[in-house]
Design an enzyme around this catalytic site. Sequence first.
Site, PDB file in Angstrom:
ATOM      1  N   HIS A 101      37.169  37.902  34.863  1.00 33.81           N
ATOM      2  CA  HIS A 101      37.631  36.856  35.827  1.00 33.81           C
ATOM      3  C   HIS A 101      38.021  37.402  37.177  1.00 33.81           C
ATOM      4  O   HIS A 101      38.253  38.378  37.451  1.00 33.81           O
ATOM      5  CB  HIS A 101      39.234  36.391  35.238  1.00 33.81           C
ATOM      6  CG  HIS A 101      40.104  37.502  35.017  1.00 33.81           C
ATOM      7  ND1 HIS A 101      40.824  37.939  36.159  1.00 33.81           N
ATOM      8  CD2 HIS A 101      40.389  38.197  34.110  1.00 33.81           C
ATOM      9  CE1 HIS A 101      41.734  38.738  35.735  1.00 33.81           C
ATOM     10  NE2 HIS A 101      41.362  39.148  34.513  1.00 33.81           N
ATOM     11  N   ASP A 102      37.630  36.342  38.066  1.00 30.71           N
ATOM     12  CA  ASP A 102      37.859  36.548  39.542  1.00 30.71           C
ATOM     13  C   ASP A 102      36.928  37.619  39.892  1.00 30.71           C
ATOM     14  O   ASP A 102      37.330  38.263  41.451  1.00 30.71           O
ATOM     15  CB  ASP A 102      39.472  36.977  39.912  1.00 30.71           C
ATOM     16  CG  ASP A 102      40.059  35.760  39.391  1.00 30.71           C
ATOM     17  OD1 ASP A 102      40.067  34.825  39.769  1.00 30.71           O
ATOM     18  OD2 ASP A 102      41.022  36.023  38.338  1.00 30.71           O
ATOM     19  N   GLY A 111      38.761  42.587  35.612  1.00 30.77           N
ATOM     20  CA  GLY A 111      38.726  41.536  36.835  1.00 30.77           C
ATOM     21  C   GLY A 111      39.255  41.879  38.141  1.00 30.77           C
ATOM     22  O   GLY A 111      39.479  43.090  38.295  1.00 30.77           O
TER      23      GLY A 111
END
Length: 259
Positions: free
Chosen positions: A118-119, A136
């Site tokens: 994520h991100d 992440g």
Amino acid sequence: MISPLSFIHEKAVLGKDVHVDPFSMIHENVEIGEGTWIGSNVTIYSGAKIGKNCKIFPGAVIAAIPQDLKFQGEDSTVEIGENTTIRECVTISRGTIDKRTTKVGSNCLLMAYVHIAHDCMVGNNVIIANAVQVAGHVSIDDWAIVGGSSAIHQFVKVGMHSMISGGSLVRKDVPPFTKAAREPLSYAGVNSLGLRRRGYSSETISHIQEVYRYLFLNSLNNSRALEEIEINLPATKERDEIVNFIRSSERGVMKGYIS
């Protein structure tokens, strides 16, 4: 072009000449650009935006919810540029409230079993070899190459035109134009071959090498090395890219040369 054995949600938007092979599933609120090929057994969840002429091989999972206990179901996306190839069993997670998106640029190659968490922000023309695990909030800039079976710690930044050796544990930032190898991960020279292939002149490469002599070979701490670089070396786009990268590093940069 779209197999009747696949499932395409009625709210998914597919461009012209998109091919979807049997047993793949495309959920609602997905956008896929024209000319993209989706192999068998691919799952693309809500929030994915995929550019033109991409190739997504069997077993890939795009835009699944992040593996982050702080995730509360917020709206987020995965954005993939044009002409990017995603090989077998790659997984790319949606963003969280931090950036609300995970991005992979154009003309990238993600080899089999890569995970992008994520991100993460992956630039253009990036190659990530087999089984690399990217935690992440990682940033990987344009033209970087990450060797197979490497693991990149969360919040790490990998600079443009850098090359990371296979099997590396990347706990610190990797500055632009460098090669990174050994354990712990250390400066292993300038990525001269890669730079030549991309049109950098011998003069520019020598200038980059001189910058890194101050940083990694002259026994100076980073603050002093940056001061010396700005005093003694002419300002160029490459020099300033390196200086700004080092100054903005939050995790600290990898070690200097270890014999």
